[in-house]
Design a protein around this motif. Structure first.
Motif, PDB file in Angstrom:
ATOM      1  N   GLY A 159      -0.155   7.143   0.562  1.00 59.21           N
ATOM      2  CA  GLY A 159       1.143   7.882  -0.012  1.00 59.21           C
ATOM      3  C   GLY A 159       0.693   9.196  -0.370  1.00 59.21           C
ATOM      4  O   GLY A 159       0.476   9.721  -0.373  1.00 59.21           O
ATOM      5  N   SER A 160       1.808   8.087  -1.654  1.00 59.45           N
ATOM      6  CA  SER A 160       1.116   8.957  -2.976  1.00 59.45           C
ATOM      7  C   SER A 160       0.456   9.992  -3.165  1.00 59.45           C
ATOM      8  O   SER A 160      -0.427  10.766  -3.901  1.00 59.45           O
TER       9      SER A 160
ATOM     10  N   VAL B  38       5.188   7.448  -8.552  1.00 59.20           N
ATOM     11  CA  VAL B  38       4.673   6.327  -6.844  1.00 59.20           C
ATOM     12  C   VAL B  38       3.967   5.638  -6.892  1.00 59.20           C
ATOM     13  O   VAL B  38       3.550   4.534  -6.332  1.00 59.20           O
ATOM     14  N   SER B  39       2.087   6.200  -7.051  1.00 65.14           N
ATOM     15  CA  SER B  39       1.281   6.090  -7.045  1.00 65.14           C
ATOM     16  C   SER B  39       1.410   4.823  -7.659  1.00 65.14           C
ATOM     17  O   SER B  39       0.681   3.796  -6.807  1.00 65.14           O
TER      18      SER B  39
ATOM     19  N   ASP C  36       3.023   1.949  -6.524  1.00 68.95           N
ATOM     20  CA  ASP C  36       2.857   1.710  -5.405  1.00 68.95           C
ATOM     21  C   ASP C  36       1.126   0.909  -5.151  1.00 68.95           C
ATOM     22  O   ASP C  36       1.017  -0.356  -4.781  1.00 68.95           O
TER      23      ASP C  36
ATOM     24  N   ASN D 272      12.014   8.945  -3.882  1.00 74.90           N
ATOM     25  CA  ASN D 272      10.451   8.169  -3.666  1.00 74.90           C
ATOM     26  C   ASN D 272      10.460   7.193  -4.535  1.00 74.90           C
ATOM     27  O   ASN D 272       9.312   6.450  -4.499  1.00 74.90           O
TER      28      ASN D 272
ATOM     29  N   ALA E  70       9.886   3.159  -3.531  1.00 73.49           N
ATOM     30  CA  ALA E  70       8.771   2.264  -4.156  1.00 73.49           C
ATOM     31  C   ALA E  70       8.680   1.675  -4.890  1.00 73.49           C
ATOM     32  O   ALA E  70       8.157   0.509  -4.660  1.00 73.49           O
TER      33      ALA E  70
ATOM     34  N   ARG F  37       9.487  -0.857  -2.404  1.00 81.44           N
ATOM     35  CA  ARG F  37       8.323  -0.844  -1.386  1.00 81.44           C
ATOM     36  C   ARG F  37       7.573  -2.203  -2.786  1.00 81.44           C
ATOM     37  O   ARG F  37       7.335  -3.649  -1.832  1.00 81.44           O
ATOM     38  N   ALA F  38       7.837  -2.681  -3.492  1.00 83.84           N
ATOM     39  CA  ALA F  38       7.040  -3.183  -4.600  1.00 83.84           C
ATOM     40  C   ALA F  38       7.706  -4.657  -4.030  1.00 83.84           C
ATOM     41  O   ALA F  38       6.887  -5.804  -4.382  1.00 83.84           O
TER      42      ALA F  38
ATOM     43  N   ARG G 263       7.182  -6.886  -1.399  1.00 81.41           N
ATOM     44  CA  ARG G 263       5.953  -7.203  -1.213  1.00 81.41           C
ATOM     45  C   ARG G 263       5.454  -8.098  -1.981  1.00 81.41           C
ATOM     46  O   ARG G 263       4.662  -8.742  -2.399  1.00 81.41           O
TER      47      ARG G 263
END
Length: 368
Positions: A30-31, A70-71, A74, A91, A95, A98-99, A102
């Motif tokens: 990823g990032s 982003v990192s 993530d 981006n 992110a 995505r967070a 999950r």
């Protein structure tokens, strides 16, 4: 023939491995794979600056400081809180989605004007991505602005600075973004976020409480101020008045008469004062530009063809004041802002180097 076949097979294998490492691995990571190195770092901080090109090319808009946010998102395990005045980075939005997907609790606060900006398709696309992930977005719903630009991850890491989470701020404007790894500072920003997100308190209605107003890390200190409840102009003025060797600053907007008067006073006391103003608005009657220049300070208009967006003071080479806080009355009394004052020579050295870069561009543009 056998030897040729073996050499051909070996070449194919090596080519496949190179593709895996050049393409597939970075995508898997990823990032992190494209995350830029910080301008300076320490055990508890990373400092990053944007690097606007003289000639902007949209095709080069990748691998900037946005990848650091982003990192962080993530890597979140439990919580992500984002307060963003302006927002169009897909981006970052992805992110956040995505967070949330999950199981991380993701929340957002923004300015009503950003949400209402239906003419900007990039803003609306990013907000749609966040909303589609069932992330709640709270608006300030008031005339003054929610001007913060910060993120808190897992109640332990804070990213803040002058950088709005937009493509333009990332690749065209001069900006700074600092990552702090400190739970006490994270508690300060979480408290500010909760005021806005949970209580719907903005501007003067927010609590004046800062859980950890001064944080000590070894020989370094961090002070946290939120506007308007803590009026950052007051501690900044005190620091300016106490300066003993030199003062540097970078100002997107500088119309605060009290701060201007403090700088003029130090200049008259023999303290070198150097600063760069964003050119737009610097020649209006409200700006401190002419006053400081007339007082003999080393003052420039910036040379970025877009915008110099920093809000930074470096005092005596050891103290750095920065954040979302513009040097204006509105920022002091109406807007939601933050100012961080860090006493640390390594930290200040990095910002001084950025001052030197911005001054060099300004001097080149003006022919001085």
């Amino acid at each position: 023939m056998d030897m040729r076949r073996r050499l051909t097979y070996l070449a194919v294998v090596l080519l496949t491995i190179s593709i895996v490492f050049a393409v597939i691995v970075p995508r898997m990571r990823g990032s992190e794979a494209s995350r830029p190195d910080p301008a300076a770092s320490g055990p508890w901080f990373d400092i990053a600056f944007t690097t606007p090109a003289e000639t902007d090319q949209p095709g080069t808009h990748h691998g900037g400081i946005d990848t650091r946010l982003v990192s962080l998102v993530d890597g979140a395990q439990r919580t992500v809180d984002i307060a963003a005045y302006d927002f169009d980075l897909m981006n970052v939005a992805e992110a956040m989605a995505r967070a949330a997907g999950r199981g991380v609790r993701v929340r957002m606060v923004t300015d009503s004007d950003t949400v209402a900006n239906v003419k900007d398709e990039h803003v609306q696309a990013a907000l749609k991505t966040v909303r589609s992930a069932k992330v709640t977005i709270v608006e300030d719903n008031r005339r003054a602005i929610m001007h913060h630009k910060f993120a808190v991850v897992d109640e332990a890491i804070v990213l803040t600075g002058s950088w709005n989470f937009t493509d333009g701020d990332t690749y065209r404007l001069n900006n700074n973004a600092v990552i702090f790894r400190n739970a006490q500072l994270a508690e300060n920003f979480t408290h500010e976020f909760e005021e806005m997100f949970m209580k719907k308190h903005f501007g003067p209605t927010k609590s004046k409480v800062v859980p950890n107003p001064q944080i000590t890390i070894g020989t370094s200190t961090i002070e946290t101020y939120f506007a308007p409840e803590n009026d950052p102009s007051q501690p900044l003025t005190r620091r300016i008045n106490a300066s003993t060797s030199r003062i540097d600053f970078l100002a997107f907007s500088f119309t605060h008469d009290g701060l201007g008067a403090a700088l003029i006073s130090r200049k008259r006391a023999g303290i070198p004062v150097r600063g760069v103003f964003e050119k737009t608005g610097s020649e209006t009657r409200f700006s401190e530009y002419a006053r400081l220049k007339d007082a003999g300070a080393e003052i420039y208009q910036d040379g970025n063809r877009y915008v110099m967006h920093h809000k930074v003071f470096v005092i005596d080479g050891t103290t750095t004041a920065f954040g979302s806080f513009n040097f204006s009355d509105n920022a002091s009394t109406d807007n939601d802002e933050n100012l961080i004052i860090v006493d640390d020579p390594v930290f200040a050295k990095a910002f001084t180097a950025e001052v030197e870069r911005v001054v060099a561009v300004a001097r080149k543009a003006s022919g001085r």
